[in-house]
Design a protein around this motif. Structure first.
Motif, PDB file in Angstrom:
ATOM      1  N   ARG A 103       3.068   3.695   6.193  1.00  0.00           N
ATOM      2  CA  ARG A 103       4.399   4.199   6.544  1.00  0.00           C
ATOM      3  C   ARG A 103       4.787   5.363   5.648  1.00  0.00           C
ATOM      4  O   ARG A 103       5.371   6.357   6.114  1.00  0.00           O
ATOM      5  N   GLU A 104       4.478   5.234   4.364  1.00  0.00           N
ATOM      6  CA  GLU A 104       4.806   6.307   3.426  1.00  0.00           C
ATOM      7  C   GLU A 104       4.072   7.593   3.778  1.00  0.00           C
ATOM      8  O   GLU A 104       4.549   8.690   3.460  1.00  0.00           O
ATOM      9  N   THR A 139      -8.370  -0.440   2.727  1.00  0.00           N
ATOM     10  CA  THR A 139      -7.427   0.372   1.963  1.00  0.00           C
ATOM     11  C   THR A 139      -6.640   1.259   2.910  1.00  0.00           C
ATOM     12  O   THR A 139      -7.081   1.570   4.026  1.00  0.00           O
ATOM     13  N   ALA A 140      -5.466   1.701   2.459  1.00  0.00           N
ATOM     14  CA  ALA A 140      -4.667   2.623   3.264  1.00  0.00           C
ATOM     15  C   ALA A 140      -5.385   3.946   3.457  1.00  0.00           C
ATOM     16  O   ALA A 140      -5.289   4.577   4.523  1.00  0.00           O
ATOM     17  N   LEU A 178      -3.643  -6.954   8.198  1.00  0.00           N
ATOM     18  CA  LEU A 178      -4.027  -5.804   7.386  1.00  0.00           C
ATOM     19  C   LEU A 178      -3.325  -5.832   6.030  1.00  0.00           C
ATOM     20  O   LEU A 178      -3.843  -5.288   5.046  1.00  0.00           O
ATOM     21  N   GLY A 179      -2.154  -6.456   5.985  1.00  0.00           N
ATOM     22  CA  GLY A 179      -1.471  -6.655   4.705  1.00  0.00           C
ATOM     23  C   GLY A 179      -0.308  -5.708   4.500  1.00  0.00           C
ATOM     24  O   GLY A 179      -0.387  -4.521   4.835  1.00  0.00           O
ATOM     25  N   GLU A 180       0.771  -6.247   3.921  1.00  0.00           N
ATOM     26  CA  GLU A 180       1.985  -5.458   3.745  1.00  0.00           C
ATOM     27  C   GLU A 180       1.775  -4.252   2.841  1.00  0.00           C
ATOM     28  O   GLU A 180       2.355  -3.185   3.053  1.00  0.00           O
ATOM     29  N   GLU A 181       0.963  -4.401   1.826  1.00  0.00           N
ATOM     30  CA  GLU A 181       0.750  -3.277   0.909  1.00  0.00           C
ATOM     31  C   GLU A 181       0.140  -2.090   1.642  1.00  0.00           C
ATOM     32  O   GLU A 181       0.578  -0.940   1.479  1.00  0.00           O
TER      33      GLU A 181
END
Length: 593
Positions: free
Chosen positions: A548-549, A304-305, A539-542
């Motif tokens: 980045r956000e 997860t992020a 890691l995945g674009e999501e």
């Protein structure tokens, strides 16, 4: 089922994982001959010096950790040599240098790797140096298939070799060109030196241990030490363009020997993690895991992020502390740095967005101090192929990877070792003995009063950082990775996935990896890259978009580009041994039965 590139190997006899298949198999041969994990690790280490000359050599450095079922206290063997007596800041100032060069004779610390391998063999092994050196001697004398990455490294420095480091050209160029990948390359000069050293062991009377010490004396008090001093008196070009001699002497070698010391440990989630002292970066991993217990009591979810952000921000804090507090040239407040209360203070600094600052703490109320050059922002103009550690760059490309080897034997001994330094692009080849010296002094600051200041007789702080893990006081896991500043970051990802997440060894190694470079780098040009987070595309674009956000400067690299883990393990309840190796780069292999 989670995808893995290979199975986790299992067996009951012995297991090896290293960064080169020939080293892994050489170690396995020692186990088959009834040697133990120490014997096997030494055999692997000596082979790595021959077959990965762009990543390590006899003139480099070596930290390792060892423990066994019958002697479970983890012990560190320090083969990180200190600064020579003549490597005073005043000398560098007198020749017009404001920092230690990234390559060349003046960047040389006292070579420690070869002596450390011999001390491990003497104190924890069962075999003679003649026995364990057999594979390395064969490859040096009769040749080994040259790696494509080694060929590329030689190509990158061929002009330097031809114009200035002509002894390196004589060894590594064939008709003015690098050896073709896969072609057989020999190092007869090192084979002759190794044969001569082994002859000293053969001629010694007494015990196995006395024979190894006779060999070590020929290295540190005999012909090797004198050859190195004579060669260092010659002028050679350094990474900044200066043409100067080195300062290493035979006396420097005579005064050094690899030493045993206590590991620094942290009891964490039912395990004890053992690392080197703060003359290396190892305790930073312990700080991170201590802080994560405050931030994520159940462990950060690295899929997860939130989990990635938490781990990366924690690493920024630990590496800021490394820069302010770690080194061998001043007192390190290690107890305070590893105190749970200090971890709670540091955890309070982790916010919802990415930090771009270098924020060392104040353990015990002390005022942190960074080197004046430590906050230099990344620039593109001052890299060349000879400087830094041969490791993964910010953009994911490699100039090599350093080396690593882990071994576990059927009696329950585990060894984790990270040899490096003395690579062919670090300094000129010494033809009288058959190897180059290292450039570890580039990690020391000429500015005085810092823990990592250049002080004669003190060790430059190293990034080399093997790991050993115990459960209920019994050693169960050895792991490590090449990768300079990123070594411990990648290991923390592996340990969290394996020890907390329950992933198998190979699954944890194969999982997507990431790291930050938002702290002062250890190697020339010692730059900081504020907010940078480097991640594999898997890691995945999501997740990447979410990072980045949060303000991270995300650098996306290839799906299989980051991390170089090796690992072996032992289940003390069943005696089952296991091993896994990194598939990235298609060079590391585990073997065992």
């Amino acid at each position: 089922m989670t995808f893995t590139t290979r199975p986790t190997l299992t067996g009951t006899f012995g297991m090896v994982s290293s960064t080169h298949w020939l080293a892994s198999q050489a170690a396995m041969r020692m186990l088959e001959l009834d040697g133990n994990a120490a014997d096997a690790a030494v055999a692997a280490g000596l082979v790595l010096q021959v077959v990965e000359p762009h990543l390590n050599g006899p003139g480099g450095d070596l930290p390792l950790i060892v423990a066994s079922a019958d002697d479970p206290t983890p012990r560190v063997l320090c083969g990180q040599g200190p600064a020579p007596a003549g490597a005073a800041p005043e000398h560098f100032a007198a020749v017009g240098l404001d920092r230690v060069p990234g390559s060349g004779p003046l960047a040389t610390a006292v070579p420690g790797a070869f002596d450390a391998w011999m001390v491990l063999l003497r104190d924890r092994g069962t075999m003679t140096a003649r026995e364990v050196a057999g594979p390395a001697l064969h490859y040096a004398r009769h040749g080994h298939p040259f790696l494509a990455r080694a060929s590329a490294t030689v190509a990158a420095v061929a002009e330097l070799f031809t114009q200035d480091w002509t002894t390196s050209a004589d060894q590594w160029l064939v008709d003015g060109r690098p050896p073709a990948p896969g072609s057989l390359v020999t190092n007869t000069a090192w084979a002759d030196t190794l044969d001569r050293l082994l002859g000293e062991e053969d001629a010694a009377s007494g015990t196995r241990e006395q024979g190894i010490d006779a060999l070590r004396r020929a290295w540190s008090h005999g012909f090797v030490a004198q050859a190195l001093e004579d060669f260092q008196r010659r002028d050679f070009r350094h990474s900044g363009g200066q043409v100067l001699p080195g300062v290493l002497t035979a006396q420097d070698l005579a005064e050094f020997e690899a030493t045993w010391e206590d590991a620094v440990t942290l009891d964490w989630r039912g395990h004890t993690i053992a690392k080197t002292g703060p003359w290396g970066q190892g305790p930073a991993l312990l700080q991170v895991h201590q802080t994560l217990d405050v931030l994520a009591p159940d462990g950060p979810d690295l899929d997860t992020a939130d989990g990635v952000h938490t781990l990366v921000e924690t690493w920024k804090l630990a590496m800021a502390d490394r820069e302010a507090w770690y080194g061998d040239s001043a007192e390190v407040p290690l107890d305070e740095l590893l105190d749970p209360g200090y971890a709670a203070q540091r955890a309070s600094l982790v916010g919802p967005t990415a930090s771009r600052e270098v924020r060392p703490g104040a353990p015990g109320g002390r005022t942190p101090r960074l080197a004046a050059q430590a906050l230099r922002v990344h620039g593109a103009a001052d890299r060349d192929a000879t400087v830094g550690e041969p490791t993964v760059q910010r953009d994911g490309r490699t100039r090599g990877d350093t080396c690593h080897v882990d071994v576990v034997d059927r009696w329950g001994m585990l060894v984790s070792a990270t040899p490096s330094g003395g690579w062919l692009q670090s300094s000129p080849f010494v033809p009288e003995v058959g190897f180059a010296l290292g450039s570890r002094l580039q990690m020391a600051w000429l500015e005085q009063g810092l823990p990592a200041s250049l002080v004669p007789g003190r060790r430059p702080r190293t990034t080399l950082t093997p790991t050993l893990v115990l459960r209920d006081g019994i050693p169960v896991l050895a792991c490590g990775s090449p990768g300079g500043d990123q070594q411990d970051q990648w290991q923390s990802v592996f340990l969290l996935r394996h020890l907390v997440g329950g992933a198998g060894l190979q699954e944890a190694i194969d999982a997507p990896s990431f790291h930050t470079t938002s702290f002062p780098g250890s190697f020339h040009p010692r730059a900081t890259e504020p907010g940078v987070l480097v991640a594999e595309s898997r890691l995945g674009e999501e997740i990447l978009d979410s990072l980045r956000e949060r303000g991270h400067e995300v650098v996306v690299e290839g799906p299989w580009s980051l991390g170089r883990l090796c690992a072996v393990a032992r289940d003390p309840g069943t005696g089952v041994l296991s091993a896994a190796a990194n598939p990235r780069g298609m060079q590391g292999y585990a073997v065992g039965r």
